[in-house]
Design a protein around this motif. Structure first.
Motif, PDB file in Angstrom:
ATOM      1  N   ALA A 165     -20.204 -11.356  22.046  1.00 21.84           N
ATOM      2  CA  ALA A 165     -21.001 -12.367  21.352  1.00 21.84           C
ATOM      3  C   ALA A 165     -22.123 -11.718  20.554  1.00 21.84           C
ATOM      4  N   LEU A 166     -22.738 -10.660  21.087  1.00 19.78           N
ATOM      5  CA  LEU A 166     -23.791  -9.958  20.355  1.00 19.78           C
ATOM      6  C   LEU A 166     -23.233  -9.313  19.091  1.00 19.78           C
ATOM      7  N   ALA A 167     -22.080  -8.697  19.178  1.00 20.64           N
ATOM      8  CA  ALA A 167     -21.481  -8.066  17.998  1.00 20.64           C
ATOM      9  C   ALA A 167     -21.180  -9.109  16.917  1.00 20.64           C
ATOM     10  N   LEU A 168     -20.615 -10.233  17.320  1.00 22.87           N
ATOM     11  CA  LEU A 168     -20.336 -11.293  16.347  1.00 22.87           C
ATOM     12  C   LEU A 168     -21.619 -11.864  15.768  1.00 22.87           C
ATOM     13  N   SER A 169     -22.616 -12.043  16.596  1.00 22.03           N
ATOM     14  CA  SER A 169     -23.892 -12.574  16.143  1.00 22.03           C
ATOM     15  C   SER A 169     -24.554 -11.638  15.140  1.00 22.03           C
ATOM     16  N   MET A 170     -24.521 -10.339  15.420  1.00 21.37           N
ATOM     17  CA  MET A 170     -25.115  -9.374  14.500  1.00 21.37           C
ATOM     18  C   MET A 170     -24.375  -9.372  13.164  1.00 21.37           C
ATOM     19  N   ALA A 171     -23.056  -9.415  13.214  1.00 23.03           N
ATOM     20  CA  ALA A 171     -22.278  -9.418  11.973  1.00 23.03           C
ATOM     21  C   ALA A 171     -22.524 -10.692  11.169  1.00 23.03           C
ATOM     22  N   TYR A 172     -22.554 -11.830  11.850  1.00 26.22           N
ATOM     23  CA  TYR A 172     -22.760 -13.088  11.144  1.00 26.22           C
ATOM     24  C   TYR A 172     -24.177 -13.166  10.585  1.00 26.22           C
ATOM     25  N   SER A 173     -25.166 -12.735  11.335  1.00 19.77           N
ATOM     26  CA  SER A 173     -26.545 -12.758  10.850  1.00 19.77           C
ATOM     27  C   SER A 173     -26.706 -11.839   9.642  1.00 19.77           C
ATOM     28  N   TYR A 174     -26.056 -10.691   9.671  1.00 19.52           N
ATOM     29  CA  TYR A 174     -26.125  -9.786   8.530  1.00 19.52           C
ATOM     30  C   TYR A 174     -25.504 -10.429   7.298  1.00 19.52           C
ATOM     31  N   GLN A 175     -24.331 -11.032   7.474  1.00 20.46           N
ATOM     32  CA  GLN A 175     -23.660 -11.651   6.332  1.00 20.46           C
ATOM     33  C   GLN A 175     -24.487 -12.796   5.751  1.00 20.46           C
ATOM     34  N   VAL A 176     -25.018 -13.650   6.629  1.00 20.39           N
ATOM     35  CA  VAL A 176     -25.819 -14.780   6.154  1.00 20.39           C
ATOM     36  C   VAL A 176     -27.095 -14.275   5.493  1.00 20.39           C
ATOM     37  N   GLY A 177     -27.748 -13.307   6.104  1.00 24.75           N
ATOM     38  CA  GLY A 177     -28.988 -12.778   5.549  1.00 24.75           C
ATOM     39  C   GLY A 177     -28.771 -12.036   4.244  1.00 24.75           C
ATOM     40  N   TYR A 178     -27.718 -11.258   4.184  1.00 24.77           N
ATOM     41  CA  TYR A 178     -27.449 -10.473   2.991  1.00 24.77           C
ATOM     42  C   TYR A 178     -27.054 -11.366   1.821  1.00 24.77           C
ATOM     43  N   ARG A 179     -26.285 -12.391   2.103  1.00 26.23           N
ATOM     44  CA  ARG A 179     -25.775 -13.238   1.033  1.00 26.23           C
ATOM     45  C   ARG A 179     -26.718 -14.376   0.660  1.00 26.23           C
ATOM     46  N   SER A 180     -27.506 -14.892   1.611  1.00 21.52           N
ATOM     47  CA  SER A 180     -28.208 -16.141   1.362  1.00 21.52           C
ATOM     48  C   SER A 180     -29.720 -16.101   1.499  1.00 21.52           C
TER      49      SER A 180
END
Length: 96
Positions: free
Chosen positions: A47-62
């Motif tokens: 869950a931490l790995a998925l959370s880090m990846a999703y947070s990076y994608q959302v932060g980087y893109r939006s």
């Protein structure tokens, strides 16, 4: 076919982000206060790995375009940090 009215697209995207944020807080709660076991530790790491990846994608893109830091930090960054703390506690318990 399922089509979305452009007027409702923004509201649907906001609702999806709220549900993802709720899921991240649930994962953070489980990482911090869940029972220690091999499967629980594995799920917390996953869950931490998925959370880090999703947070990076959302932060980087939006973050500069739509969300802004006042929305990004409590919705995505804070639960990811809490999950990281919970996983760190689990690692300390594992090796002590």
């Amino acid at each position: 076919m399922f089509t979305v009215d452009p007027r409702h697209e923004k509201a649907l995207a906001a609702a999806m982000l709220v549900f993802v944020a709720i899921g991240l807080y649930v994962a953070a709660w489980i990482a911090l206060f869940g029972p220690a076991s091999r499967s629980g530790d594995f799920k917390a790491w996953w869950a931490l790995a998925l959370s880090m990846a999703y947070s990076y994608q959302v932060g980087y893109r939006s973050i500069g375009k739509r969300l802004g830091p006042l929305v990004f930090v409590p919705m995505f960054l804070l639960p990811t940090v809490l999950q990281f703390i919970g996983v760190a506690i689990r690692v300390v318990r594992l090796y002590l």
